[in-house]
Design an enzyme around this catalytic site. Structure first.
Site, PDB file in Angstrom:
ATOM      1  CG  ASP A   9      -1.971  -0.988   1.275  1.00  0.00           C
ATOM      2  OD1 ASP A   9      -2.130  -1.704   0.278  1.00  0.00           O
ATOM      3  OD2 ASP A   9      -2.660  -1.095   2.316  1.00  0.00           O
ATOM      4  NE  ARG A  18       5.216  15.487  -5.961  1.00  0.00           N
ATOM      5  CZ  ARG A  18       6.417  15.876  -6.419  1.00  0.00           C
ATOM      6  NH1 ARG A  18       6.678  15.809  -7.691  1.00  0.00           N
ATOM      7  NH2 ARG A  18       7.324  16.333  -5.583  1.00  0.00           N
ATOM      8  CD  GLU A  77      -4.940  -5.353   4.372  1.00  0.00           C
ATOM      9  OE1 GLU A  77      -5.087  -4.124   4.461  1.00  0.00           O
ATOM     10  OE2 GLU A  77      -4.016  -5.955   4.919  1.00  0.00           O
ATOM     11  CB  THR A 107      -2.745   2.764   9.302  1.00  0.00           C
ATOM     12  OG1 THR A 107      -2.682   1.409   8.832  1.00  0.00           O
ATOM     13  CG2 THR A 107      -2.383   2.799  10.758  1.00  0.00           C
ATOM     14  CB  THR A 108      -6.429  -1.001   9.492  1.00  0.00           C
ATOM     15  OG1 THR A 108      -6.328  -0.892   8.080  1.00  0.00           O
ATOM     16  CG2 THR A 108      -7.701  -1.734   9.851  1.00  0.00           C
ATOM     17  CG  HIS A 197      -1.626  -2.799  11.931  1.00  0.00           C
ATOM     18  ND1 HIS A 197      -1.052  -1.704  12.521  1.00  0.00           N
ATOM     19  CD2 HIS A 197      -2.461  -2.316  10.979  1.00  0.00           C
ATOM     20  CE1 HIS A 197      -1.547  -0.614  11.956  1.00  0.00           C
ATOM     21  NE2 HIS A 197      -2.399  -0.954  11.012  1.00  0.00           N
ATOM     22  N   GLY A 198       2.045  -3.324  12.284  1.00  0.00           N
ATOM     23  CA  GLY A 198       3.096  -2.821  13.171  1.00  0.00           C
ATOM     24  C   GLY A 198       4.260  -3.777  13.375  1.00  0.00           C
ATOM     25  N   GLY A 219       3.906  -4.346   6.052  1.00  0.00           N
ATOM     26  CA  GLY A 219       4.035  -3.317   5.027  1.00  0.00           C
ATOM     27  C   GLY A 219       4.972  -2.193   5.398  1.00  0.00           C
ATOM     28  CG  HIS A 220       5.025   1.992   7.980  1.00  0.00           C
ATOM     29  ND1 HIS A 220       5.957   2.338   8.925  1.00  0.00           N
ATOM     30  CD2 HIS A 220       4.725   3.132   7.308  1.00  0.00           C
ATOM     31  CE1 HIS A 220       6.195   3.636   8.836  1.00  0.00           C
ATOM     32  NE2 HIS A 220       5.467   4.142   7.871  1.00  0.00           N
TER      33      HIS A 220
HETATM   34  N1  PXP Z   1      -2.775  -6.224   8.048  1.00  0.00           N
HETATM   35  C1  PXP Z   1      -3.810  -5.370   7.890  1.00  0.00           C
HETATM   36  C2  PXP Z   1      -5.193  -5.928   7.939  1.00  0.00           C
HETATM   37  C3  PXP Z   1      -3.580  -3.997   7.648  1.00  0.00           C
HETATM   38  O1  PXP Z   1      -4.627  -3.171   7.480  1.00  0.00           O
HETATM   39  C4  PXP Z   1      -2.257  -3.537   7.561  1.00  0.00           C
HETATM   40  C5  PXP Z   1      -1.988  -2.084   7.287  1.00  0.00           C
HETATM   41  O2  PXP Z   1      -2.418  -1.731   6.045  1.00  0.00           O
HETATM   42  C6  PXP Z   1      -1.222  -4.468   7.723  1.00  0.00           C
HETATM   43  C7  PXP Z   1      -1.500  -5.802   7.985  1.00  0.00           C
HETATM   44  C8  PXP Z   1       0.220  -4.060   7.617  1.00  0.00           C
HETATM   45  O3  PXP Z   1       0.538  -3.226   8.666  1.00  0.00           O
HETATM   46  P1  PXP Z   1       1.933  -2.465   8.640  1.00  0.00           P
HETATM   47  O4  PXP Z   1       1.917  -1.555   7.462  1.00  0.00           O
HETATM   48  O5  PXP Z   1       1.954  -1.743   9.958  1.00  0.00           O
HETATM   49  O6  PXP Z   1       3.003  -3.515   8.536  1.00  0.00           O
END
Ligand code: PXP
Length: 249
Positions: A9, A18, A77, A107-108, A197-198, A219-220
Site C-alpha cells: 500500500d 503526486r 484487504e 491506518t487500520t 500490523h506494526g 508493510g510499513h
Molecule cells: N494487516 C492489515 C489488515 C492492515 O490493514 C495492515 C496495514 O495496512 C497491515 C496488515 C500491515 O501493517 P503495517 O503496514 O503496519 O506492517
C-alpha cells in the site's frame, strides 16, 4: 514455515502524493508492478493490497496490474461494503481480508467487530467464498471475535498486532499472552491464523512466542527500509528474520 505477505500500500501512498491518474505512465512513480516483482524476488509469499473507500493509496487498477504481472497470490484487504464486494468479485483475489475502515484513521486502527455484525459479515463471507477466494477477518486477539469469526465460517483470522507493537512493559507482555491465547483458540476452532500490523525488524522475534501462525502481513517497516536498501533486499531481510519460527510450540 511462516509465510510473508508483503503489503505494498505504501508504494501507492508515495505515488499518490503526486495524485497520479495514469498508473501505467512512466511518471506514475514508484511503479506498483515493479514493487510487487521486487518483493517476489526478495522472498514474499503473497502480495497484500488494500483498496480503501477514499482511494488514498491503492487503486483498483493497481490490483489488476499486479495480478497480471506477478504470479504470487493476492491478498485483497477491503471493508465489507457493496462497492468493495463488487470489486473483489471482479478482481478475483486469492484471499480477501475484511478490515474495518474509518475515513479519519491514518491506518487500520482496530480489529473488525465480527461479533457485533455477524449477520452482514456472514453474507459477505458467503458471497466471497462463492467467488472462489479464502476469507480472513482482521480482528483483535479477543475470544468473542475469534469465536464469531469461526461462527460465520471465515477461513482465516488475522490477529491485529498493533497493540503488541505499540505497548511497552507489562502491557506488552500481557498483549503477547492475548495473542498466544487467541492463536491457540483460532487453531482449535479450525481457523488459519495469520497476524499483521506494526510488525518490524525489531519486534518480529518476539512474535515467535505466538503459536500456530501461518502468515504475517507486513508493510510499513519493509517499505520504510526499502528507501535505503531497495525493496528486494528489505523483503529478503524480513524473510530471513522470520526463519526459525517454531510453529506449534
Ligand atoms: N494487516 C492489515 C489488515 C492492515 O490493514 C495492515 C496495514 O495496512 C497491515 C496488515 C500491515 O501493517 P503495517 O503496514 O503496519 O506492517
Amino acid at each position: 514455515m511462516l509465510k510473508l505477505g508483503v503489503n505494498i500500500d505504501h508504494v501507492s501512498t508515495l505515488r499518490q502524493a503526486r495524485y497520479a491518474t495514469m498508473l501505467d505512465s512512466p511518471n506514475a512513480e514508484p511503479d506498483i508492478v515493479a514493487a510487487a516483482l521486487a518483493a517476489r524476488t526478495g522472498g514474499a509469499d503473497s502480495i497484500t493490497m488494500h483498496v480503501r473507500g477514499d482511494r488514498r493509496h491503492v487503486q483498483e487498477e493497481d490490483v489488476s496490474r499486479v495480478k497480471k504481472a506477478c504470479d504470487l497470490p493476492i491478498n485483497f484487504e477491503m471493508a465489507s461494503t457493496a462497492e468493495m464486494l463488487e470489486i473483489a468479485l471482479r478482481l478475483g483475489p486469492d484471499f480477501v481480508c475484511l478490515v474495518p475502515e474509518n475515513r479519519q484513521e491514518i491506518t487500520t486502527e482496530g480489529g473488525l467487530d465480527v461479533a457485533g455484525q455477524q449477520e452482514s459479515l456472514r453474507a459477505t463471507v458467503t458471497t466471497l467464498r462463492r467467488g472462489g477466494g479464502m476469507v480472513s477477518m482482521f480482528i483483535d486477539p479477543d475470544e468473542e471475535q475469534i469465536r464469531a469469526s469461526a461462527e460465520i465460517e471465515a477461513d482465516m483470522i488475522e490477529l491485529h498486532t498493533g497493540c503488541f507493537a505499540n505497548l511497552v512493559g507489562e502491557d506488552h507482555v500481557d498483549e503477547i499472552e492475548r495473542l498466544v491465547d487467541g492463536a491457540r483458540l483460532g487453531h482449535e476452532l479450525g481457523l488459519q491464523v495469520n497476524a499483521g500490523h506494526g510488525i518490524n525488524y525489531r519486534n518480529i522475534g518476539e512474535l515467535f512466542k505466538v503459536p500456530h501462525l501461518l502468515e504475517l502481513n507486513i508493510g510499513h517497516s519493509i517499505v520504510s527500509r526499502a528507501i535505503t536498501t531497495g525493496l528486494e533486499q528489505a523483503v529478503r531481510e524480513m524473510a530471513e528474520a522470520m526463519q526459525g519460527y517454531p510453529g506449534e510450540a
